[in-house]
Motif scaffolding. Structure first.
Motif, PDB file in Angstrom:
ATOM      1  N   LYS A 174      10.199  67.742 -69.207  1.00  0.00           N
ATOM      2  CA  LYS A 174       9.380  66.732 -68.524  1.00  0.00           C
ATOM      3  C   LYS A 174       9.679  65.330 -69.040  1.00  0.00           C
ATOM      4  CE  LYS A 174       4.605  65.924 -67.108  1.00  0.00           C
ATOM      5  NZ  LYS A 174       4.617  64.470 -67.312  1.00  0.00           N
ATOM      6  N   ASP A 175       9.928  65.189 -70.330  1.00  0.00           N
ATOM      7  CA  ASP A 175      10.287  63.872 -70.873  1.00  0.00           C
ATOM      8  C   ASP A 175      11.591  63.374 -70.271  1.00  0.00           C
ATOM      9  OD1 ASP A 175       8.051  63.618 -72.451  1.00  0.00           O
ATOM     10  OD2 ASP A 175       8.965  64.558 -74.196  1.00  0.00           O
ATOM     11  N   ILE A 176      12.567  64.264 -70.119  1.00  0.00           N
ATOM     12  CA  ILE A 176      13.847  63.858 -69.520  1.00  0.00           C
ATOM     13  C   ILE A 176      13.637  63.439 -68.074  1.00  0.00           C
ATOM     14  CG2 ILE A 176      16.131  64.698 -68.874  1.00  0.00           C
ATOM     15  CD1 ILE A 176      16.024  66.536 -71.314  1.00  0.00           C
ATOM     16  N   HIS A 177      12.791  64.205 -67.380  1.00  0.00           N
ATOM     17  CA  HIS A 177      12.506  63.863 -65.988  1.00  0.00           C
ATOM     18  C   HIS A 177      11.761  62.531 -65.874  1.00  0.00           C
ATOM     19  CE1 HIS A 177      11.697  64.480 -61.755  1.00  0.00           C
ATOM     20  NE2 HIS A 177      10.396  64.301 -61.983  1.00  0.00           N
ATOM     21  N   ASP A 178      10.851  62.254 -66.812  1.00  0.00           N
ATOM     22  CA  ASP A 178      10.091  61.004 -66.775  1.00  0.00           C
ATOM     23  C   ASP A 178      10.939  59.794 -67.119  1.00  0.00           C
ATOM     24  OD1 ASP A 178       7.868  62.366 -66.026  1.00  0.00           O
ATOM     25  OD2 ASP A 178       6.987  62.457 -68.035  1.00  0.00           O
ATOM     26  N   THR A 179      12.050  60.007 -67.841  1.00  0.00           N
ATOM     27  CA  THR A 179      12.878  58.869 -68.228  1.00  0.00           C
ATOM     28  C   THR A 179      13.428  58.143 -67.009  1.00  0.00           C
ATOM     29  OG1 THR A 179      13.490  60.057 -70.245  1.00  0.00           O
ATOM     30  CG2 THR A 179      14.858  58.194 -69.618  1.00  0.00           C
ATOM     31  N   ALA A 180      13.768  58.915 -65.979  1.00  0.00           N
ATOM     32  CA  ALA A 180      14.302  58.290 -64.768  1.00  0.00           C
ATOM     33  C   ALA A 180      13.254  57.488 -64.020  1.00  0.00           C
ATOM     34  CB  ALA A 180      14.895  59.359 -63.857  1.00  0.00           C
ATOM     35  N   LYS A 181      11.981  57.798 -64.234  1.00  0.00           N
ATOM     36  CA  LYS A 181      10.920  57.087 -63.515  1.00  0.00           C
ATOM     37  C   LYS A 181      10.596  55.740 -64.136  1.00  0.00           C
ATOM     38  CE  LYS A 181       8.587  61.353 -62.089  1.00  0.00           C
ATOM     39  NZ  LYS A 181       7.302  62.082 -62.100  1.00  0.00           N
ATOM     40  N   VAL A 182      11.033  55.511 -65.363  1.00  0.00           N
ATOM     41  CA  VAL A 182      10.611  54.316 -66.084  1.00  0.00           C
ATOM     42  C   VAL A 182      11.404  53.094 -65.661  1.00  0.00           C
ATOM     43  CG1 VAL A 182      10.294  53.346 -68.385  1.00  0.00           C
ATOM     44  CG2 VAL A 182       9.913  55.773 -68.004  1.00  0.00           C
ATOM     45  N   LYS A 183      12.637  53.281 -65.142  1.00  0.00           N
ATOM     46  CA  LYS A 183      13.523  52.154 -64.857  1.00  0.00           C
ATOM     47  C   LYS A 183      13.022  51.354 -63.660  1.00  0.00           C
ATOM     48  CE  LYS A 183      17.507  54.664 -66.676  1.00  0.00           C
ATOM     49  NZ  LYS A 183      18.855  55.193 -66.391  1.00  0.00           N
ATOM     50  N   VAL A 184      13.355  50.048 -63.707  1.00  0.00           N
ATOM     51  CA  VAL A 184      13.028  49.156 -62.602  1.00  0.00           C
ATOM     52  C   VAL A 184      14.102  49.307 -61.544  1.00  0.00           C
ATOM     53  CG1 VAL A 184      12.660  46.765 -61.907  1.00  0.00           C
ATOM     54  CG2 VAL A 184      11.840  47.564 -64.119  1.00  0.00           C
ATOM     55  N   THR A 185      13.693  49.540 -60.313  1.00  0.00           N
ATOM     56  CA  THR A 185      14.639  49.721 -59.214  1.00  0.00           C
ATOM     57  C   THR A 185      14.962  48.372 -58.591  1.00  0.00           C
ATOM     58  OG1 THR A 185      13.730  51.912 -58.764  1.00  0.00           O
ATOM     59  CG2 THR A 185      15.013  50.884 -57.026  1.00  0.00           C
ATOM     60  N   VAL A 186      16.265  47.992 -58.643  1.00  0.00           N
ATOM     61  CA  VAL A 186      16.739  46.771 -57.977  1.00  0.00           C
ATOM     62  C   VAL A 186      17.010  47.135 -56.530  1.00  0.00           C
ATOM     63  CG1 VAL A 186      18.452  44.954 -57.946  1.00  0.00           C
ATOM     64  CG2 VAL A 186      17.694  45.931 -60.122  1.00  0.00           C
ATOM     65  N   LEU A 187      16.284  46.509 -55.619  1.00  0.00           N
ATOM     66  CA  LEU A 187      16.379  46.872 -54.214  1.00  0.00           C
ATOM     67  C   LEU A 187      17.772  46.573 -53.689  1.00  0.00           C
ATOM     68  CD1 LEU A 187      12.918  45.624 -52.911  1.00  0.00           C
ATOM     69  CD2 LEU A 187      13.588  47.922 -53.610  1.00  0.00           C
ATOM     70  N   ASP A 188      18.340  47.497 -52.937  1.00  0.00           N
ATOM     71  CA  ASP A 188      19.685  47.340 -52.397  1.00  0.00           C
ATOM     72  C   ASP A 188      19.746  46.281 -51.314  1.00  0.00           C
ATOM     73  OD1 ASP A 188      20.556  49.266 -54.105  1.00  0.00           O
ATOM     74  OD2 ASP A 188      20.380  50.901 -52.657  1.00  0.00           O
ATOM     75  N   ASP A 189      18.618  46.013 -50.653  1.00  0.00           N
ATOM     76  CA  ASP A 189      18.666  45.015 -49.579  1.00  0.00           C
ATOM     77  C   ASP A 189      18.355  43.619 -50.075  1.00  0.00           C
ATOM     78  OD1 ASP A 189      16.050  45.415 -50.149  1.00  0.00           O
ATOM     79  OD2 ASP A 189      15.443  46.067 -48.147  1.00  0.00           O
ATOM     80  N   ASN A 190      18.372  43.393 -51.386  1.00  0.00           N
ATOM     81  CA  ASN A 190      18.267  42.034 -51.914  1.00  0.00           C
ATOM     82  C   ASN A 190      19.544  41.256 -51.584  1.00  0.00           C
ATOM     83  OD1 ASN A 190      15.743  42.370 -53.026  1.00  0.00           O
ATOM     84  ND2 ASN A 190      16.530  42.966 -55.037  1.00  0.00           N
ATOM     85  N   ASP A 191      19.409  40.045 -51.138  1.00  0.00           N
ATOM     86  CA  ASP A 191      20.566  39.186 -50.869  1.00  0.00           C
ATOM     87  C   ASP A 191      21.141  38.727 -52.203  1.00  0.00           C
ATOM     88  OD1 ASP A 191      22.411  37.292 -50.075  1.00  0.00           O
ATOM     89  OD2 ASP A 191      21.187  36.684 -48.348  1.00  0.00           O
ATOM     90  N   PRO A 192      22.456  38.974 -52.465  1.00  0.00           N
ATOM     91  CA  PRO A 192      23.024  38.568 -53.765  1.00  0.00           C
ATOM     92  C   PRO A 192      22.923  37.087 -54.035  1.00  0.00           C
ATOM     93  CG  PRO A 192      24.467  40.101 -52.624  1.00  0.00           C
ATOM     94  CD  PRO A 192      23.417  39.714 -51.636  1.00  0.00           C
ATOM     95  N   SER A 193      22.776  36.306 -52.976  1.00  0.00           N
ATOM     96  CA  SER A 193      22.680  34.863 -53.201  1.00  0.00           C
ATOM     97  C   SER A 193      21.268  34.425 -53.539  1.00  0.00           C
ATOM     98  CB  SER A 193      23.169  34.113 -51.957  1.00  0.00           C
ATOM     99  OG  SER A 193      22.325  34.418 -50.847  1.00  0.00           O
ATOM    100  N   ASP A 194      20.266  35.340 -53.363  1.00  0.00           N
ATOM    101  CA  ASP A 194      18.877  34.999 -53.692  1.00  0.00           C
ATOM    102  C   ASP A 194      18.676  35.125 -55.186  1.00  0.00           C
ATOM    103  OD1 ASP A 194      18.539  34.687 -51.029  1.00  0.00           O
ATOM    104  OD2 ASP A 194      17.502  36.608 -50.718  1.00  0.00           O
TER     105      ASP A 194
END
Length: 2013
Positions: free
Chosen positions: A924-944
């Protein structure tokens, strides 16, 4: 004709028979109840019989009536007979009898009796012979006269006359005289009764006489007396007279004590009145008068008044006579007066404060003279006030209004009619000095002090500075000070207290108290003043102590009479209270001495008012208890001296004192108990318990010295609370050792031993620091010792000398003493060890010493027994030694594992479970590790480059997670962001209770966010989403916005919306109670609760799941260790039980909990703190930054040549402000024109900035201008970056992509010019430095650490170093190992039974704590947090890693993501679903839900029906039918159903008895069914002459007996042969067949017969216990005509039990008659199973019953929700009512089932206790029948509910609709059918009801007519009787009903069915069925062809459509 022997004045049948056995020549051997004489046995039978019955009884028993043969026989009978009773004697025509006459018959046959001599003894020589006993004449009654004994005036009185002589010649004529002058003549009353009704008009006693005569000379007369009384109405006047001349009304009678009282009373109407005077239930006196309206004087004697006592009493006067139904009563108020004496008064203010109260409260007490009138005179300086009150008792409290300010003199005068008395008191009323006193205000305290000083000055000027005025003032201020605890103004309060103390001291000096009341007031004020010692200096404490000494001395000097003992006691209690307060905190010697002196004076005061050998005087306060008594020396040793109801020191004096003290002089006892140490200033002594002191003195106060006594004084001192001991259990199979820790060698070591058997010889060896041996030891003894009890024999006391002064660890070795050849014994020993010491206070050297005192063998862990030879202060020193475990015995203890594996196995199972859970926790700790990261949205404009951190919380509701695609838009004051799809390819988002964090970018700041917009596309398997809250964090400005959603985004839940706009939450919204409470509760349960958080911990927490599991493991083992350490501690009987509602606990239990917490929680809290606050090792700041920079660093770029001019123009139009306004879409635009427009815009903007920017900023100018410029510079910077991008694209494009090379070069030149303008603008504002424009862009991760070069404090926020985790793990394993190891050792020592007991209690307490107590504590904490703290917790996302789609990054090899990455936007994701699509999805969802609900309903119904059928058939046994038929055939057989009385007896004597008592004893018939109890016969009778006879038939039918009804039922008691008795000689407990018994006595209940409902009572004869007795009983009943013409019903009742089929059968055989002469026979048999079988079927049925109840609860839940939604419309639905009826019947069946079980248990208990009586199970059988009926109707209704499910079939739906369409017509036809059925039923009942059984009643006729419609009819019985009339009647019935009405009804239904087929519209449920079948078929892979759903429009999707990016540029750039 009935003959009677009459002796003296006889009544008919009032005689007692006696009989003698047959004589024999040999001496008779007689039974005990018979007497032998002359060779015969004589028996005297005390029963009433006629002569014939008496003779028959004697002959039945083999004898005859006794004859008198000679004088000896006569003398024998005279000695044994009762002269008051008449007896029957036998007569015989023996000529040898010498008969003598003593009187003639005329002398004895008087009045209505006639002598009939010749008819009896024709063979005798003389008529009316006499025997040797007495002269007995044969007389008979001639007539009877019946009249009531008492009647009321004007009531109808019936006078009845019956003529009894029928053989006389001539017609009799009678004359009735009523006694009041009326004469009535009756003619020919022969053979019948005549009656006359008469009314008396005035009261009196009248003689009713009747005289009858015939022509033959027979003359008979009779008379009777009747009393006519007048009913009593109400009381008239009531007065009383006292002293001969004083007259009073009823509500105010007064008399002197000892004086007689005369009460005059009368009623308004009534005669023969009985008066009665009572007080409550006590009768004072009574009287009777004839005329009630004449006043009657009743004198209450002085003795009776003396019993009443002084005071006012309420007497009740009663009046009654025999014709008044209810007694008439009234009340009389009588006050017994005394001369006024002992008047006392005390003044106190209203509300307890003299100074602030608006009035005065005066307490008045009077020793004698009440009731009195009180006159209060209030006199001030310039005004007076008077008030008069009445006091009826000896005490009263009166509230008086006081308009006078300042000192008030209150004068009180009390008087009654005899005397008066006056007293005077003083009060003071003024302004309140503490009116606005507040602890936090220094000025308030100073104002109070000034006010107090002014008040004292004023009192001193007026000469009123007295204790009674100053005391209340000081008490009021002190009480207010005691309520405050603020440390800020403590010095001010201390100064004010010392001022008040000085005032009290000055007051006592100037005006010493002279009365106990004044001492009480001052002492009470002083006690309140010294309550808080922290606000008194030491000098002030000394002065207060001395003032207590002064007050006690003043109280000692006051001479008070015995009437004021209570006041003295109150003053002494106040002094003791004050001393107790100071002793609570004082530690100064002078203070202790002063307080002890004041307590001694107080004891002297109390001794002055105590009598010899009376109850002691006791004062109990918190820390001090005082006891004084005066007894003679002979009573000193009779009982122990202690304070009752308190755990105090107890003294037991020896008998020696009664011999050494003079017997004629009483001894004063002074006892003192101190809860706190009075000698705390003395640091040595180590006194840890209570202190007790006892002294004896003479009456003059001189002390009696008791020293060096030859007999010890026993002192028992309770040990301190919280100190407990533990017992060590040793197995004496070999040498056994235990460890004892002795803290001090100067104390006595006490070893209490309890052997497993007594006697148990063994030796004890004690060694210091080493194991003892026979040669090397500190002490040794051999047990048992000498003693009277086991405790004394097995107690070893080792004083300091025995211990040789050694302390520390000692080893105790137990060596059993066994005989030769025996190596070991099987015995155990419990050893309890502790140390104790007895010390006394030596006043000469001021030290605690032990000389003359020693520890007694009765010392226990609860009480120390001290034996001393002198008296002084005593104390004890007590230390509880721990119950240590000898680690050296580990191998020995584990060797017993086979005998006691409980605790070891339990600990081992916990370890194994821990290891398994750790594996799961790591995953469960290994599974929770993936939940902690901040997700950078793919539809963010690189120039923003403007970044927002989004934290989205999903709610905790069931089904809150979603599988839909979620999109969000931020709406701010400066613009709106583009929609962003919240997605992460590597983790599951929006799970229940989860928090997901995203990084969203915008071109520039949106300003203050105002709202957010959330929507999703309703896709996936569970699209519904419950949004908790959303937090948006501006990473540049560190500003946060909270959005409280707490709503559903779903089409079928909530408001059905998929798109919501949520406004930003204000501070008030965030601090709202609901929000704070929910957030705190959720956080505490998910992170704070150690056990719950293992499953539901926050993924972002550094406290991992493995660490939490390990902490739980260590905590559980520590809890087990502390629990087993304190398990089985002996209970202190002196501990007081404290109640908290239903919970009770003792101080010992509380202390055990505290000690357990101190042992267990520190180490566990330390472990949790280390794990929670340790930093992760891999998250150092430098490594994390490097990782972020590497992951987002640009790569080497390559040139992309795929750039066209259209692309550049499109970029300009979409990103440069103001271009889209001028160049619309679809126009051919020149790039140079676009750049020119942009250049003009930039120049205009520069001019605006120059004009708006002042050269010198004004002073104090707000930062609004700077802020506005900052916002503009941000937008300009964004524009500059876009121009750089365009410049780069133009460079890549080159001149070839332009129409002309000049256009390309001109465009480049324009861009450079525009960039220069923007640079100039940015430099002017000063927000950007020149070198910053050329720096590389930051990555998204850098924004977490800072923005624009502004960094935070650091990436690591403190905490413990990472390596502290190893410390935590070390503590976990160490504490777990130690706890588990010692827990196993304790378990092995306890033994198996005790270990199991401990394990059960520990598991229960553990789950109670985890599941109940800890959640409650968290809820209370959350409640406190939400109501008081009101702080919003902020989540920390600073140390979180970033996660991005690597595929997207890897696909861009160039350095500029904008150039290489094209963001593909799905139109369906970035726009909310249209309303039409939502409606279509909602409809589809609703259809799916309905289909699922339909399937669920079908399956639920099938399960419900299955369980119901199991329950129904589980309650029935097919063997019951065969058992009932067998019993019915056995007892009825071919017996005729109609029987006469004789046949009833014949049947009972043959069939009934032969089957009741079968071949086997106790069994019926063939021996398969056991007879339970006895059988009984019960009959119901009617009264004689209970109906009216038609007048013409009176002379032909003189008797008439009605049919049975409850009104005419005979419930009288008779003698044998239904002879009525006038004297009741039968015991009430004796059950006789001739005595009526009620249904409650018989435990019976009403029974329906074929004709009527019969009552449960009756005349009962029990049959049994064997055939002979039963047959004898029946024969006796038959001979004595038990069944006669008055019998209406006979019941034969019994119960049998057949063990073969486990059934009880309750049998009732009923014979009933309608008085036509024949009994109709029918039976009622009820079989019931009272004991369920124990086989597998029973368990299966029980499981089915439980499951059925669960189904009912489920249906109740559904119907409750439906009822709540539909409200009153619910009751209009037919199926709703059907379901509601099923639920009600089900719960009714449950209730009846429970009642049947209880009744069955009750009846079985009665049978087991009364096996020799009839046991009635009838009520149980009725309950079982009701249960079967309810279950049957449940099955009927539940089966009928199947019709509701068949509505899904289209054909069934048509049938249902057709019936609904034709319902009105069907109802009309049903009414016509009912009318015709009733008409023909009534007609046939009238015609044939008296001759054909099928029509006997109206119900039978109705059933017959209905049966005729279906062909079941017996035409022969009708046509044979009346062919023509029967044919017409029933022929017309067949034609009209069968051929006309029923055919028309069918036609109506068919027409409605045809119309419904034409107009039928398919319902939605048919579509639901198709959908359900389609889903089921698709589940199994089967293609289903059905009607397609009418689907709505699908969601419109445009493939490849990319939404146009909305402009984020504001209108004014």
């Amino acid at each position: 004709m009935r003959w009677t022997f009459v002796h003296l004045l006889m009544l008919p049948t009032l005689v007692c028979p006696s009989c003698a056995a047959v004589e024999a020549n040999v001496p008779a051997s007689c039974p005990e109840h018979q007497r032998a004489f002359g060779g015969s046995c004589y028996e005297f039978v005390d029963l009433r019989h006629s002569f014939v019955s008496a003779q028959a009884r004697c002959e039945q028993r083999g004898g005859h009536l006794a004859f008198i043969h000679d004088e000896e026989t006569q003398h024998f009978l005279q000695r044994l007979s009762d002269p008051e009773k008449d007896v029957w004697l036998g007569l015989a025509p023996d000529a040898t009898l010498n008969l003598r006459h003593y009187a003639t018959p005329e002398a004895h046959c008087h009045g209505r009796q006639v002598c009939q001599v010749a008819a009896v003894v024709d063979s005798l020589v003389e008529p009316c012979p006499q025997s040797y006993l007495s002269v007995d004449h044969h007389c008979t009654d001639g007539l009877t006269l019946s009249v009531s004994a008492v009647a009321a005036v004007f009531d109808d009185v019936t006078i009845s006359v019956a003529w009894l002589l029928r053989e006389t010649q001539g017609t009799p004529s009678c004359k009735i005289s009523t006694g009041d002058g009326r004469v009535v003549y009756l003619r020919s009353p022969e053979g019948l009764e005549s009656s006359e009704v008469h009314r008396y008009t005035h009261p009196g006693t009248f003689v009713v006489a009747v005289e009858c005569g015939t022509g033959s000379g027979v003359h008979v007369a009779a008379q009777s007396t009747i009393a006519i009384q007048e009913p009593i109405t109400v009381f008239g006047g009531v007065r009383c007279f006292a002293g001969g001349r004083r007259s009073f009304q009823a509500n105010g009678c007064q008399t002197l004590q000892g004086e007689a009282l005369l009460i005059e009373m009368a009623v308004k109407a009534g005669s023969n009145v009985n008066y009665r005077i009572q007080r409550d239930d006590t009768l004072l006196l009574g009287s009777s008068v004839f005329r009630g309206n004449v006043p009657e004087n009743i004198s209450v004697t002085p003795e009776a008044m003396q019993r009443l006592g002084p005071g006012c009493h309420r007497l009740t006067l009663y009046a009654s006579n025999m014709v008044t139904e209810r007694e008439v009563c009234t009340h009389l108020q009588v006050c017994v007066l005394e001369r006024v004496g002992g008047l006392r008064a005390s003044v106190s203010p209203e509300g307890g404060d003299h100074l602030r109260s608006p009035g005065l409260t005066v307490g008045v007490s009077l020793d004698r003279g009440a009731p009195v009138l009180l006159l209060f005179s209030l006199t001030g300086d310039n005004s007076s006030h008077y008030d008069t009150r009445e006091m009826k008792t000896g005490e009263g409290v009166f509230h008086l209004a006081n308009p006078i300010q300042g000192p008030v003199r209150v004068k009180l005068r009390a008087w009654n009619d005899l005397s008066s008395l006056e007293v005077e008191v003083l009060a003071f009323c003024g302004e309140d000095p503490v009116k606005d006193f507040t602890a936090t205000s220094t000025s308030s305290i100073q104002d109070v002090q000034a006010s107090v000083e002014n008040t004292v000055v004023q009192l001193k000027k007026q000469g009123l500075l007295l204790g009674e005025t100053v005391g209340p003032l000081v008490s009021s201020v002190s009480n207010k000070l005691n309520e405050e605890s603020d440390e800020l103004n403590r010095d001010m309060r201390q100064k004010l207290r010392e001022t008040l103390l000085e005032i009290l001291i000055d007051t006592v000096k100037e005006a010493p108290p002279k009365t106990p009341e004044v001492v009480h007031v001052i002492a009470k004020a002083l006690a309140a003043l010294v309550q808080k010692g922290t606000e008194l200096s030491t000098s002030a404490q000394v002065e207060a102590s001395l003032l207590f000494v002064n007050l006690s001395s003043n109280l000692l000097d006051i001479d008070v009479n015995n009437d004021n003992v209570n006041k003295v006691h109150a003053a002494a209690s106040s002094i003791v209270e004050g001393a107790s307060n100071i002793l609570d905190y004082s530690s100064d010697k002078s203070i202790s001495d002063a307080l002890l002196l004041s307590l001694s004076n107080t004891q002297s005061v109390l001794l002055g008012y105590i009598e010899t050998n009376k109850a002691p005087t006791i004062i109990k306060q918190a820390n001090v208890c005082v006891l004084v008594n005066r007894v003679t020396p002979g009573r000193l040793h009779t009982e122990a001296l202690n304070i009752p109801n308190r755990s105090t020191v107890t003294f037991s004096l020896p008998t020696l004192l009664s011999r050494i003290l003079p017997s004629d002089e009483p001894v004063d006892i002074r006892m003192l108990t101190l809860e706190k140490k009075a000698f705390s200033w003395h640091e040595r002594g180590d006194i840890s318990g209570k202190i007790g002191a006892l002294s004896l003195s003479r009456e003059d106060g001189s002390n009696i010295s008791l020293e060096n006594l030859s007999e010890d004084i026993e002192i028992r001192i309770p040990r301190p609370d919280g100190e407990r001991v533990k017992a060590t259990f040793l197995d004496l199979g070999n040498y056994s050792t235990t460890v004892i820790n002795i803290p001090s060698g100067n104390n006595t070591l006490v070893l209490k031993m309890v052997p497993s058997k007594d006697p148990l010889p063994f030796k004890l060896y004690l060694g210091h620091m080493d194991y003892p041996t026979e040669t090397n030891h500190v002490a040794m003894t051999e047990m048992p010792h000498q003693g009277a009890t086991q405790e004394e024999r097995y107690t070893w006391l080792l004083n300091a000398t025995d211990l040789k002064g050694s302390n520390g660890v000692h080893y105790l070795v137990v060596r059993p003493i066994v005989g030769p050849g025996i190596k070991s014994i099987n015995a155990t020993l419990s050893i309890t060890s502790f140390t104790a010491a007895c010390k006394f206070w030596n006043e000469s050297v001021l030290e605690w010493e032990t000389f003359g005192c020693r520890i007694g063998v009765q010392t226990t862990p609860l009480v120390t027994q001290c034996l001393c030879n002198h008296l002084t202060f005593f104390g004890d020193s007590f230390f509880v030694t721990p119950n240590l475990v000898d680690a050296s015995r580990t191998a020995e203890l584990f060797a017993t594992f086979g005998e006691n594996p409980v605790v070891v196995c339990f600990v081992g199972s916990i370890v194994v479970a821990y290891l398994l859970v750790v594996v799961w926790a790591r995953r469960k700790d290994i599974h929770d590790t993936a939940k902690v990261k901040v997700t950078v949205l793919d539809d963010n404009d690189p120039s923003d480059e403007y970044r927002y951190l989004l934290s989205v919380s999903t709610g905790h509701r069931r089904g809150a997670s979603t599988s839909s695609q979620v999109t969000i838009t931020l709406l701010g004051a400066e613009g709106t962001s583009e929609p962003h799809h919240l997605a992460a390819p590597k983790k599951c988002l929006f799970e229940r209770g989860a928090v997901d964090v995203f990084l969203l970018t915008t071109p520039f700041s949106l300003g203050d966010l105002q709202s957010i917009r959330l929507w999703h596309n309703n896709s996936g398997s569970h699209p519904a989403w419950f949004v908790g809250n959303v937090m948006v964090h501006d990473l540049h400005t560190e500003q946060k916005w909270h959005f409280l959603c707490n709503s559903w985004l779903a089409i079928d839940i909530g408001d059905g919306s998929l798109d919501k706009v949520v406004p930003v939450a204000t501070e008030t919204d965030l601090k709202r109670f609901s929000n704070l409470f929910f957030m705190k509760t959720a956080k505490d349960f998910s992170d704070g609760h150690l056990w719950y958080s293992v499953v539901n911990r926050p993924p972002s927490s550094t406290f991992t799941c493995v660490q939490r599991v390990s902490c739980c493991f260590a905590l559980l083992l520590c809890t087990m260790l502390t629990s087993i350490m304190f398990y089985g501690i002996p209970t202190d009987p002196s501990d007081q039980t404290m109640d908290l509602g239903q919970f009770e606990f003792t101080w010992q239990q509380f202390m055990v909990g505290v000690q357990s917490s101190l042992i267990m929680f520190p180490i566990n809290i330390l472990i949790v703190t280390i794990f929670r606050n340790s930093r992760p090792r891999e998250t150092s700041c430098c490594r994390r930054k490097a990782k972020k920079q590497n992951s987002f660093s640009p790569t080497t770029t390559t040139t992309n040549v795929n750039v066209s001019l259209d692309t550049v123009i499109k970029t300009m139009k979409s990103n440069i402000p103001s271009t889209e306004c001028e160049f619309g879409p679809g126009q051919q635009v020149d790039i140079n024109a676009v750049l020119s427009a942009v250049e003009d815009f930039i120049k205009l903007n520069n001019k605006t900035i120059d004009a708006a920017q002042p050269k010198t900023p004004p002073e104090g100018s707000p930062g609004s201008t700077v802020e506005a410029n900052q916002k503009k510079s941000n937008k300009s910077l964004y524009l500059y970056q876009q121009l750089c991008h365009v410049d780069k694209e133009l460079s890549q494009l080159g001149p070839s992509g332009f129409p002309s090379p000049q256009s390309h070069s001109r465009a480049l030149q324009q861009i450079q010019t525009i960039k220069g303008c923007l640079e100039q603008q940015l430099f002017k504002v000063g927000c950007v430095k020149p070198d910053e424009l050329t720096q590389n862009k930051w990555s998204p991760a850098d924004s977490i650490d800072g923005d624009g070069g502004q960094k935070k404090k650091g990436c690591c926020h403190g905490g413990l170093p990472w390596w502290f985790v190893f410390v935590g793990w070390l503590l976990v394993f160490a504490s777990s190992f130690v706890s588990g190891y010692y827990t196993m050792l304790y378990g092995l020592k306890f033994g198996k039974d005790r270990s199991v007991s401990w394990l059960v209690s520990m598991i229960i307490s553990f789950f109670q704590s985890v599941l109940v107590l800890q959640p409650l504590k968290m809820l209370c904490l959350a409640l406190f947090f939400a109501l008081v703290i009101k702080k919003v917790d902020e989540d920390d996302f600073q140390n979180m890693e970033f996660e991005r789609n690597l595929e997207t990054n890897n696909s861009s090899p160039t350095g500029d993501s904008k150039e290489q990455q094209t963001v593909t936007r799905d139109h369906s994701l970035y726009e909310p679903p249209p309303a039409a699509d939502i409606e279509a999805m909602r409809r589809k969802q609703i259809m799916q839900q309905k289909a699922f609900a339909l399937l669920k309903e079908i399956l639920t119904y099938m399960g419900f029906m299955w369980m119901l059928l199991l329950v129904a058939y589980g309650q029935r046994d097919p063997n019951a039918f065969f058992l009932n038929r067998h019993i019915r055939d056995s007892f009825i057989g071919k017996t005729s159903t109609s029987k006469s009385l004789k046949e009833v007896f014949t049947w009972a004597n043959t069939s009934l008895l032969s089957n009741l008592f079968g071949v086997y004893q106790g069994y019926i018939t063939d021996g398969n069914s056991k007879l339970v109890g006895k059988a009984r016969l019960r009959q119901l009778r009617v009264l004689n002459d209970s109906c009216q006879i038609a007048t013409p038939m009176l002379q032909f039918a003189p008797d008439c007996n009605a049919l049975y009804s409850w009104e005419v039922e005979d419930m009288g008691s008779y003698e044998t042969g239904w002879n009525r008795s006038e004297r009741n000689n039968t015991s009430p407990s004796t059950s006789s067949p001739w005595t009526y018994q009620t249904q409650s006595q018989l435990r019976a209940y009403p029974i329906w017969g074929k004709m009527v409902l019969y009552r449960g009572g009756g005349y009962v004869a029990e049959l049994g216990p064997d055939l002979q007795d039963a047959r004898s009983t029946l024969e006796s009943l038959f001979r004595n005509t038990w069944l006669d013409v008055y019998t209406r019903a006979v019941f034969a009742e019994f119960t049998v039990y057949n063990a073969n089929v486990n059934l009880f059968c309750i049998v009732t055989l009923l014979l009933e008659t309608t008085a036509v002469g024949a009994f109709q026979f029918h039976s009622e048999l009820r079989s019931v199973r009272l004991y369920q079988s124990t086989g597998g079927l029973y368990i299966f049925v029980m499981a089915a019953e439980i499951t059925y109840l669960l189904f009912i609860l489920y249906y109740m839940f559904l119907q409750g929700k439906l009822m709540r939604r539909q409200r009153w419309a619910y009751f209009r639905g037919k199926w709703n009512l059907l379901q509601l009826t099923i639920i009600i019947l089900s719960w009714s069946a449950v209730g009846v089932f429970i009642k049947r079980t209880l009744l069955g248990n009750r009846d079985m208990t009665y049978y087991q206790n009364h096996k020799d009586q009839f046991a009635s199970f009838y009520e149980t059988a009725i309950a079982d029948s009701v249960l079967q009926y309810l279950i049957a109707f449940l099955v009927l209704l539940a089966t009928f509910q199947m019709w509701h499910l068949l509505r899904l079939n289209p054909k069934m739906n048509v049938i249902t609709a057709a019936l609904q369409r034709a319902w009105n017509d069907i109802a009309s036809f049903l009414v016509v059918i009912v009318i015709m059925l009733v008409a023909y039923s009534v007609a046939s009942n009238v015609i044939y009801g008296w001759k054909i059984s099928s029509y006997r009643t109206l119900i039978d006729a109705l059933l017959t007519v209905i049966s005729m419609q279906i062909g079941m009819f017996n035409y022969a019985e009708v046509l044979d009787d009346t062919p023509v009339l029967g044919g017409l009647l029933f022929g017309s019935c067949v034609v009209l009903m069968t051929y006309v009405v029923l055919n028309l009804l069918l036609s109506v239904i068919l027409v409605a069915f045809h119309e419904e087929q034409i107009h039928h519209k398919p319902s939605d449920e048919e579509e639901i069925v198709d959908l359900l079948l389609e889903n089921i078929c698709s589940l199994f892979g089967i293609r289903y062809k059905g009607t397609k759903d009418a689907r709505g429009p699908e969601v419109n999707e445009e493939a490849g459509a990319t939404p146009t990016r909305s402009s984020n540029t504001p209108n004014n750039a």
